[in-house]
Scaffold this motif. Structure first.
Motif, PDB file in Angstrom:
ATOM      1  N   GLU A   1       0.832  -1.204   0.000  1.00 33.51           N
ATOM      2  CA  GLU A   1       0.000   0.000   0.000  1.00 33.51           C
ATOM      3  C   GLU A   1       0.866   1.254   0.000  1.00 33.51           C
ATOM      4  O   GLU A   1       1.997   1.240   0.473  1.00 33.51           O
ATOM      5  N   SER A   2       0.263   2.342  -0.470  1.00 24.39           N
ATOM      6  CA  SER A   2       0.890   3.656  -0.387  1.00 24.39           C
ATOM      7  C   SER A   2      -0.192   4.721  -0.404  1.00 24.39           C
ATOM      8  O   SER A   2      -1.330   4.441  -0.802  1.00 24.39           O
TER       9      SER A   2
ATOM     10  N   THR B   1      -1.660   1.087   6.037  1.00 19.05           N
ATOM     11  CA  THR B   1      -1.171   2.455   5.920  1.00 19.05           C
ATOM     12  C   THR B   1      -2.057   3.359   6.784  1.00 19.05           C
ATOM     13  O   THR B   1      -3.284   3.231   6.763  1.00 19.05           O
TER      14      THR B   1
ATOM     15  N   CYS C   1      -2.710   0.332  -3.966  1.00 16.09           N
ATOM     16  CA  CYS C   1      -2.234  -0.978  -3.511  1.00 16.09           C
ATOM     17  C   CYS C   1      -1.877  -1.807  -4.734  1.00 16.09           C
ATOM     18  O   CYS C   1      -2.731  -2.034  -5.599  1.00 16.09           O
TER      19      CYS C   1
END
Length: 116
Positions: free
Chosen positions: A6-7, A110, A22
């Motif tokens: 994830e980010s 996240t 993701c």
């Protein structure tokens, strides 16, 4: 096995927006459903949104009309556009996928924090 990364989490003021991404790798050809769950301190993990490989979506009641899930099958990536964020949206957001013969996989999570 499927790996999810994830980010896009972070800190935002109420009313603001964030976009989570993701990316899946591994046994990606088996993936059917991708999506997001979240867990706030002291609360159970809850559905945010999921999307099938065919594009069908399902949203948690608390995010309907504010969040939008989308998916790029070619890049094996799922996105969550979060608008009109509220302090109660503060949680760790986990990417999720369900793959044939593999079962459920989860990302590392996240943090999303919405300040009032």
């Amino acid at each position: 096995q499927v790996q999810l990364v994830e980010s896009g989490g972070g800190l935002v003021q109420a009313g603001g927006s964030l976009r989570l991404s993701c990316a899946a790798s591994g046994s990606i050809f088996r993936i059917n459903v991708m999506g997001w769950y979240r867990q706030a301190p002291g609360k159970q993990r809850e559905l945010v949104a999921v999307i099938t490989s065919g594009g069908s979506t399902n949203y948690g009641d608390s995010v309907k009309g504010r969040f939008t899930i989308s998916r790029d099958n070619a890049k094996n990536t799922v996105f969550l556009q979060m608008n009109s964020l509220k302090p109660e949206d503060t949680a760790v957001y986990y990417c999720y996928c369900a793959a044939l013969s593999v079962g459920a996989s989860w990302g590392q999570g996240t943090q999303v924090t919405v300040s009032s």
